[in-house]
Scaffold this motif. Structure first.
Motif: not given
Length: 344
Positions: A119-126
């Motif tokens: 879920s922390l990949n959310a911050w890296f949505m381009p």
């Protein structure tokens, strides 16, 4: 003779009673490092916190502010020792020590933690945030709080998110106007699944490497450029080997602030609230400091001779943005909810 023995026994009995009474009245404050139990009237703590950045970085300054808040709110019974620049080992080792309670607090990069929690990949949505201020606004959202809650499965108490700044692109040769300018270029990135996928979709050669290797890699031409926030760019002086900065705001760069569950569980409910209030106060200060530093750092770079241009139209990146968003929305409902939050 019997009278003497009787007198001796009486004296011994009195001394025994006095010893027990003195023991019952004894005690005092005993220091507890990292939340270990202590006996006495008032328990004190000397916590350990760690992170990967240099002492001039905003995360370190936020950690110091956290220590000040702990000391103030606890009336001096809580102290914080901060170990910057990976002094206690790389982040993998930090997390292991947090799990056991050997370290109490970690300011961990969202990049590393996103390899452990989807879920922390959310911050890296381009291109999700046009500015750092926009990213900070989502810190209090329900999806962000859900990410912190999920950390419990790793033996961590998710406390908050801090920020270093949005990410931009520094190149040895030329500025960036479209994905074509990045095709085939070796670009140093932070090792996160979503970031890796975005740069791969662009057609660049994303290259993850530790921070200490970046300066010489730019200098020797091992890499053509870097994906970087302005605070780190100023701190690490990468601009000495590459002078073309394009302001893209293509990612933001949070720190995930956590406490060891083992350490947290040793605190009273009252002391747990002190920790939560102290970290909120520190991060509120830290995110505003990070926002203020964006303009100050940009001015520092310009004065150092860095050639700065701004990407004003990101439409040529739309297909890559859509590809990454669709992939990660399917991987985590929190990411899907997070993206909906950013588009409000």
């Amino acid at each position: 003779m019997k009278q003497k023995n009787s007198l001796k026994l009486s004296i011994l009995a009195i001394l025994s009673v006095l010893t027990l009474l003195l023991a019952g009245c004894g005690g005092g404050s005993q220091q507890a490092s990292g939340g270990n139990e202590a006996s006495g009237k008032e328990q004190t703590y000397t916590f350990k916190a760690t992170h990967v950045t240099q002492e001039t970085h905003v995360w370190h300054q936020t950690a110091l502010k956290f220590g000040e808040e702990l000391d103030k709110l606890s009336n001096g019974k809580m102290k914080l020792d901060v170990y910057p620049a990976s002094q206690l080992g790389p982040e993998k080792d930090m997390v292991s020590q947090l799990e056991t309670g050997a370290i109490d607090f970690g300011f961990l990069t969202n990049a590393y933690m996103s390899t452990r929690q989807e879920s922390l990949n959310a911050w890296f949505m381009p291109f999700a945030f046009k500015s750092l201020k926009d990213a900070v606004a989502v810190r209090e959202s329900a999806p962000a709080k859900d990410m912190l809650k999920e950390l419990e499965a790793q033996g961590l108490v998710g406390l908050d998110f801090g920020f270093a700044g949005n990410r931009h692109i520094l190149m040895k040769d030329g500025h960036i106007a479209s994905p074509a300018d990045l095709k085939g270029k070796k670009v140093r990135i932070i090792g996160s699944p979503a970031i890796q996928d975005f740069w791969t979709a662009i057609g660049a050669g994303p290259t993850a490497m530790p921070l200490p290797e970046v300066y010489t890699s730019l200098q020797t031409g091992v890499i053509d450029g870097i994906d970087i926030d302005l605070d780190a760019l100023v701190t690490e002086k990468y601009y000495e080997n590459a002078e073309n900065l394009t302001l893209t705001n293509h990612f933001t760069f949070p720190t995930v602030i956590v406490m060891s569950q083992a350490s947290y569980n040793k605190l009273s409910a009252e002391d747990q609230e002190i920790v939560k209030t102290a970290i909120k106060n520190a991060v509120d200060w830290g995110v505003q400091e990070a926002i203020n530093r964006e303009s100050a750092n940009l001015e520092t770079l310009k004065q150092a001779g860095v050639k700065v241009e701004e990407l004003t139209d990101a439409t040529s990146f739309e297909s890559m943005i859509k590809q990454v968003e669709e992939t990660y929305s399917q991987k985590s409902p929190i990411i899907k909810a997070f993206l909906e939050e950013t588009k409000k």
